[in-house]
Scaffold this motif. Structure first.
Motif, PDB file in Angstrom:
ATOM      1  N   PHE A 217     185.105   8.043  35.318  1.00  0.00           N
ATOM      2  CA  PHE A 217     185.801   7.967  36.608  1.00  0.00           C
ATOM      3  C   PHE A 217     184.860   8.315  37.759  1.00  0.00           C
ATOM      4  O   PHE A 217     184.799   7.609  38.774  1.00  0.00           O
ATOM      5  N   LEU A 218     184.091   9.382  37.585  1.00  0.00           N
ATOM      6  CA  LEU A 218     183.176   9.825  38.636  1.00  0.00           C
ATOM      7  C   LEU A 218     182.067   8.804  38.874  1.00  0.00           C
ATOM      8  O   LEU A 218     181.781   8.446  40.025  1.00  0.00           O
ATOM      9  N   MET A 219     181.440   8.316  37.822  1.00  0.00           N
ATOM     10  CA  MET A 219     180.352   7.347  37.980  1.00  0.00           C
ATOM     11  C   MET A 219     180.864   6.037  38.559  1.00  0.00           C
ATOM     12  O   MET A 219     180.189   5.419  39.387  1.00  0.00           O
ATOM     13  N   TYR A 220     182.052   5.631  38.170  1.00  0.00           N
ATOM     14  CA  TYR A 220     182.603   4.401  38.746  1.00  0.00           C
ATOM     15  C   TYR A 220     182.843   4.579  40.250  1.00  0.00           C
ATOM     16  O   TYR A 220     182.568   3.681  41.035  1.00  0.00           O
TER      17      TYR A 220
ATOM     18  N   ASP B  41     180.390  -5.516  34.983  1.00  0.00           N
ATOM     19  CA  ASP B  41     181.302  -6.569  34.570  1.00  0.00           C
ATOM     20  C   ASP B  41     182.210  -6.995  35.723  1.00  0.00           C
ATOM     21  O   ASP B  41     182.428  -8.185  35.946  1.00  0.00           O
ATOM     22  N   MET B  42     182.716  -6.020  36.469  1.00  0.00           N
ATOM     23  CA  MET B  42     183.573  -6.330  37.616  1.00  0.00           C
ATOM     24  C   MET B  42     182.800  -7.095  38.681  1.00  0.00           C
ATOM     25  O   MET B  42     183.316  -8.057  39.259  1.00  0.00           O
ATOM     26  N   VAL B  43     181.577  -6.691  38.948  1.00  0.00           N
ATOM     27  CA  VAL B  43     180.757  -7.372  39.955  1.00  0.00           C
ATOM     28  C   VAL B  43     180.447  -8.791  39.498  1.00  0.00           C
ATOM     29  O   VAL B  43     180.527  -9.734  40.293  1.00  0.00           O
ATOM     30  N   ASN B  44     180.114  -8.957  38.233  1.00  0.00           N
ATOM     31  CA  ASN B  44     179.818 -10.299  37.714  1.00  0.00           C
ATOM     32  C   ASN B  44     181.037 -11.204  37.798  1.00  0.00           C
ATOM     33  O   ASN B  44     180.913 -12.380  38.160  1.00  0.00           O
ATOM     34  N   LYS B  45     182.206 -10.680  37.467  1.00  0.00           N
ATOM     35  CA  LYS B  45     183.418 -11.497  37.563  1.00  0.00           C
ATOM     36  C   LYS B  45     183.739 -11.849  38.999  1.00  0.00           C
ATOM     37  O   LYS B  45     184.159 -12.969  39.290  1.00  0.00           O
ATOM     38  N   ALA B  46     183.536 -10.919  39.925  1.00  0.00           N
ATOM     39  CA  ALA B  46     183.786 -11.197  41.333  1.00  0.00           C
ATOM     40  C   ALA B  46     182.789 -12.226  41.873  1.00  0.00           C
ATOM     41  O   ALA B  46     183.160 -13.080  42.672  1.00  0.00           O
TER      42      ALA B  46
END
Length: 95
Positions: free
Chosen positions: A13-16, A85-90
Motif C-alpha cells: 500500500f505504501l509503495m503504491y 501493470d496499471m501504467v502499461n494498461k493505461a
C-alpha cells in the motif's frame, strides 16, 4: 499468519502510494493508515530497517525478523509490478 499478511500489505500500500502519487501528503497518509490498521496486528514495521530496530529494542521476536523482512520486500516489489501493470494498461488503452 495474519501478522505476515499485514507486513506484506502495508509496504504494498505504501509503495503504491509513493509510485502513483509522489505526493508527500498522500505518502504520509498512506503510512498513517497502514500503521493505524496494521500496527495492532503486526507492530507496523513495514520496512526491513524498522523491523531490525524493533528487534534490537526487543519488541520483535527473533523468529519473526527474517520473515518480516522477506514479506516486506515482497510487498514492495508487488506494488512495483502492480503499478507497472496499471501504467502499461493505461498506455495501451490511450493508443
Amino acid at each position: 499468519m495474519n501478522k505476515y499478511l499485514v507486513e506484506f500489505l502495508g509496504p504494498l500500500f505504501l509503495m503504491y502510494a509513493i509510485l502513483a502519487t509522489g505526493n508527500w501528503l498522500a505518502i504520509g497518509g498512506a503510512l498513517a493508515i497502514a500503521v493505524l490498521f496494521g500496527g495492532p496486528i503486526s507492530g507496523g514495521a513495514f520496512n526491513p530497517a524498522v523491523a531490525c530496530g524493533l528487534y534490537a529494542t526487543g519488541k520483535l521476536a527473533k523468529e519473526d525478523l527474517v520473515p518480516y523482512m522477506i514479506v516486506e520486500v515482497l510487498g514492495a516489489l508487488a506494488a512495483v509490478y502492480l503499478y507497472k501493470d496499471m501504467v502499461n494498461k493505461a498506455t495501451k488503452k490511450s493508443n
